[in-house]
Design an enzyme around this catalytic site. Sequence first.
Site, PDB file in Angstrom:
ATOM      1  N   ASP A 111      -4.368   0.579   8.263  1.00 45.53           N
ATOM      2  CA  ASP A 111      -3.306   1.580   8.153  1.00 45.53           C
ATOM      3  C   ASP A 111      -3.381   2.591   9.297  1.00 45.53           C
ATOM      4  O   ASP A 111      -2.364   2.921   9.918  1.00 45.53           O
ATOM      5  CB  ASP A 111      -3.422   2.290   6.801  1.00 45.53           C
ATOM      6  CG  ASP A 111      -2.365   3.363   6.613  1.00 45.53           C
ATOM      7  OD1 ASP A 111      -1.168   3.011   6.605  1.00 45.53           O
ATOM      8  OD2 ASP A 111      -2.730   4.545   6.484  1.00 45.53           O
ATOM      9  N   HIS A 147       2.007  10.008  -2.756  1.00 39.80           N
ATOM     10  CA  HIS A 147       2.422   8.600  -2.692  1.00 39.80           C
ATOM     11  C   HIS A 147       1.289   7.638  -3.033  1.00 39.80           C
ATOM     12  O   HIS A 147       1.533   6.541  -3.534  1.00 39.80           O
ATOM     13  CB  HIS A 147       3.026   8.280  -1.319  1.00 39.80           C
ATOM     14  CG  HIS A 147       2.049   7.984  -0.235  1.00 39.80           C
ATOM     15  ND1 HIS A 147       1.458   8.955   0.536  1.00 39.80           N
ATOM     16  CD2 HIS A 147       1.552   6.796   0.234  1.00 39.80           C
ATOM     17  CE1 HIS A 147       0.650   8.403   1.421  1.00 39.80           C
ATOM     18  NE2 HIS A 147       0.684   7.086   1.263  1.00 39.80           N
ATOM     19  N   LYS A 205       5.475   5.635  -1.429  1.00 38.99           N
ATOM     20  CA  LYS A 205       6.162   6.474  -0.455  1.00 38.99           C
ATOM     21  C   LYS A 205       7.674   6.472  -0.669  1.00 38.99           C
ATOM     22  O   LYS A 205       8.382   7.342  -0.139  1.00 38.99           O
ATOM     23  CB  LYS A 205       5.823   6.013   0.964  1.00 38.99           C
ATOM     24  CG  LYS A 205       6.049   7.076   2.025  1.00 38.99           C
ATOM     25  CD  LYS A 205       5.397   6.704   3.346  1.00 38.99           C
ATOM     26  CE  LYS A 205       3.952   7.147   3.394  1.00 38.99           C
ATOM     27  NZ  LYS A 205       3.334   6.960   4.721  1.00 38.99           N
ATOM     28  N   HIS A 243       0.806  -1.226   0.000  1.00 32.87           N
ATOM     29  CA  HIS A 243       0.000   0.000   0.000  1.00 32.87           C
ATOM     30  C   HIS A 243       0.839   1.276   0.000  1.00 32.87           C
ATOM     31  O   HIS A 243       0.391   2.313  -0.478  1.00 32.87           O
ATOM     32  CB  HIS A 243      -0.989   0.001   1.175  1.00 32.87           C
ATOM     33  CG  HIS A 243      -0.379   0.370   2.494  1.00 32.87           C
ATOM     34  ND1 HIS A 243       0.403  -0.511   3.229  1.00 32.87           N
ATOM     35  CD2 HIS A 243      -0.423   1.519   3.235  1.00 32.87           C
ATOM     36  CE1 HIS A 243       0.800   0.082   4.343  1.00 32.87           C
ATOM     37  NE2 HIS A 243       0.321   1.309   4.376  1.00 32.87           N
TER      38      HIS A 243
END
Length: 425
Positions: free
Chosen positions: A361, A308, A283, A279
Amino acid sequence: MNTLTDLEIDLHQALLMIARALDYVGIDDINHGHRVGYMAYRCAQYLGWEEKKAAFAYYTGLIHDCGVSSTEEHQNLVGYLVPENERAHCLKGYSELEKCPLLQDFSIPVLYHHTRWTDLIKLDISDYDKDIAAIVYIADRVDFLRNYYTQSIHHDAVTLQAGLISDHIQSQSGLMFEPDMVKAMCGLIATEGFWFNMDATCLEVFASERKDSQLQYCHKLSLNNIIQLARFVARIVDAKSSFTFEHSERVALLAKMLATDMDFEPRMCEMIYVAGLLHDIGKLRTPDEILNKNNRLTDEEYSKIRRHTVDTDFALRIFFKNSDIGKWASNHHERLDGSGYPYHKKAIDLDLPSRIIAIADIFQALSQKRPYRKERMQPDEIIREMTSLVENNKIDKDVFSFVQNDIDRYYCASIGAKEMNFQEI
């Protein structure tokens, strides 16, 4: 729920995905791995290597910098002919490749891809691994010289600097570089087509041609193989900052726990796990100083953080073309009321796996130390914080209830508590 579940991907595609992720580390210096792979392959051809060995040199070149997560480290490696502490990323890349059985064959060449020829010939490793390490080394350093001589001019004008580049590598023949490889590379450097084929579009076509000719890299990978590779990429991502240590791994685990508790069928649980692992792949493109900043971000810095999710979406849609994995992964900052990013999706646009990964998250981030928060939150603090998000229609109430009703188990998983074996879930 209408879900695309085709996970068909082969090793060729997987290695290109890794190369794409590594490109993000350079931020604006893209395609370094692709150029190194291309040059190593062309040099191998010039030397008359068999196609299988030349192809292996290409794929090693693609992922040779898999030990690099930091933008600062990348800039050091592409900024100097002999960078400081160049051995560190070789050791890190070797260590990560050794943990991934599917990629272990690349580990020795990656370990020694910055080793001078005078030292390489003395090592107790196979001649094959020496050849691959040596050819990737010279290709990598030629790419440094390409960048060095085109800092203030268009990259196509590198053809005007070919003589200087040849002089550089010839001066290191038998020292830094294997002599026959120096002769071969100088022969290539003298041709305009060698340089012009390093255009991004040309490199994409070149990569496609390798797939057509290298059948051993084109067998479809099993789901277990895909998970193995996703974990490999997740470790690269999480190494970007000390504050994100194991974040991707733990988000993936939490998401899988939720999917399992919510009675998703096993294959879907594994797909959600893969999406959790990947995920934050985008980044890698976020500058180090922003990720590690210990006070409030400026609006400009926050816009770079937000990017990102789009980079994650782009990377995963290319390689999981018939799967929703990219969508689930890139939706992790979307919110039910449309206040999230990057597309301000609303509840109607967010399927259940996307909602699961978003909650995993948030929960994991709250239970982890961050630059702006020196201590992780405790379970009761996290419950209060996330309950507020539920009440404000940011996250899914029903999904969150599974966390809330089994908070100790989810918290232990999120912080990596040793007393429970969560890998068995």
